[in-house]
Design a protein around this motif. Structure first.
Motif, mmCIF file in Angstrom:
data_model
loop_
_atom_site.group_PDB
_atom_site.id
_atom_site.type_symbol
_atom_site.label_atom_id
_atom_site.label_comp_id
_atom_site.label_asym_id
_atom_site.label_seq_id
_atom_site.Cartn_x
_atom_site.Cartn_y
_atom_site.Cartn_z
ATOM 1 N N ARG A 28 -11.076 17.710 -38.522
ATOM 2 C CA ARG A 28 -10.061 16.656 -38.438
ATOM 3 C C ARG A 28 -10.300 15.789 -37.203
ATOM 4 O O ARG A 28 -10.146 14.558 -37.261
ATOM 5 C CB ARG A 28 -8.670 17.283 -38.379
ATOM 6 C CG ARG A 28 -8.249 17.911 -39.686
ATOM 7 C CD ARG A 28 -6.930 18.637 -39.568
ATOM 8 N NE ARG A 28 -6.542 19.232 -40.836
ATOM 9 C CZ ARG A 28 -5.672 20.216 -40.945
ATOM 10 N NH1 ARG A 28 -5.061 20.712 -39.869
ATOM 11 N NH2 ARG A 28 -5.384 20.709 -42.133
ATOM 12 N N GLU A 29 -10.671 16.412 -36.098
ATOM 13 C CA GLU A 29 -10.937 15.659 -34.864
ATOM 14 C C GLU A 29 -12.116 14.710 -35.046
ATOM 15 O O GLU A 29 -12.084 13.579 -34.574
ATOM 16 C CB GLU A 29 -11.197 16.615 -33.699
ATOM 17 C CG GLU A 29 -11.472 15.919 -32.383
ATOM 18 C CD GLU A 29 -10.318 15.051 -31.876
ATOM 19 O OE1 GLU A 29 -10.590 14.125 -31.087
ATOM 20 O OE2 GLU A 29 -9.155 15.280 -32.279
ATOM 21 N N VAL A 30 -13.149 15.134 -35.756
ATOM 22 C CA VAL A 30 -14.286 14.253 -36.022
ATOM 23 C C VAL A 30 -13.831 13.045 -36.839
ATOM 24 O O VAL A 30 -14.238 11.907 -36.571
ATOM 25 C CB VAL A 30 -15.425 15.012 -36.723
ATOM 26 C CG1 VAL A 30 -16.494 14.055 -37.234
ATOM 27 C CG2 VAL A 30 -16.045 16.025 -35.763
ATOM 28 N N GLY A 31 -12.976 13.263 -37.811
ATOM 29 C CA GLY A 31 -12.440 12.147 -38.591
ATOM 30 C C GLY A 31 -11.675 11.167 -37.723
ATOM 31 O O GLY A 31 -11.833 9.950 -37.846
ATOM 32 N N ARG A 32 -10.851 11.701 -36.819
ATOM 33 C CA ARG A 32 -10.100 10.820 -35.898
ATOM 34 C C ARG A 32 -11.048 10.072 -34.963
ATOM 35 O O ARG A 32 -10.844 8.884 -34.681
ATOM 36 C CB ARG A 32 -9.079 11.635 -35.114
ATOM 37 C CG ARG A 32 -7.928 12.154 -35.959
ATOM 38 C CD ARG A 32 -6.823 12.801 -35.134
ATOM 39 N NE ARG A 32 -7.210 14.062 -34.531
ATOM 40 C CZ ARG A 32 -7.035 15.262 -35.078
ATOM 41 N NH1 ARG A 32 -6.479 15.371 -36.282
ATOM 42 N NH2 ARG A 32 -7.390 16.356 -34.438
ATOM 43 N N MET A 33 -12.080 10.756 -34.497
ATOM 44 C CA MET A 33 -13.053 10.118 -33.598
ATOM 45 C C MET A 33 -13.797 8.978 -34.298
ATOM 46 O O MET A 33 -14.116 7.967 -33.668
ATOM 47 C CB MET A 33 -14.045 11.148 -33.069
ATOM 48 C CG MET A 33 -13.437 12.094 -32.054
ATOM 49 S SD MET A 33 -14.589 13.384 -31.520
ATOM 50 C CE MET A 33 -15.864 12.393 -30.758
#
Length: 113
Positions: A28-33
């Motif tokens: 999920r963090e990669v998607g936000r990044m």
């Protein structure tokens, strides 16, 4: 503005397979990044973890998001939407073998089948 600056930022992102208990949140963090870094299209490759990445990218503001099951589909999809000036990042853990996407997009023989 150069041709590279006028194109879209496309990120083909596969699952990170070695994360254990933190895997869902890390994806999920990669998607936000991706959204934070101005990516225009995220192509998430894989299953459940790729879906988490794709959902987070869309929720964070990436304008276009695609979820595909495998590398061949990812390569075919990106090839179908690629335009002059677009820049493509291909990244995953080694187990995802996303080098196959890069090989296909650059016209090289696909290895590791």
């Amino acid at each position: 503005m150069t041709e590279a600056e006028s194109g879209r930022r496309i990120a083909v992102l596969g699952e990170m397979l070695e994360l254990g208990d933190e895997a869902v949140e890390a994806h999920r963090e990669v998607g936000r990044m991706a959204a934070e870094n101005g990516v225009d299209l995220v192509v998430a490759v894989g299953g459940h973890l790729a879906k988490q990445l794709a959902l987070a990218a869309g929720a964070a503001g990436v304008p276009d998001v695609a979820l595909v099951a495998d590398n061949a589909t990812a390569a075919a999809y990106v090839d179908s939407v690629l335009a002059p000036g677009d820049v493509v990042l291909v990244k995953a853990s080694r187990g995802g073998m996303l080098w196959q996407v890069a090989q296909a997009l650059t016209g090289k023989p696909v290895t590791g089948l």
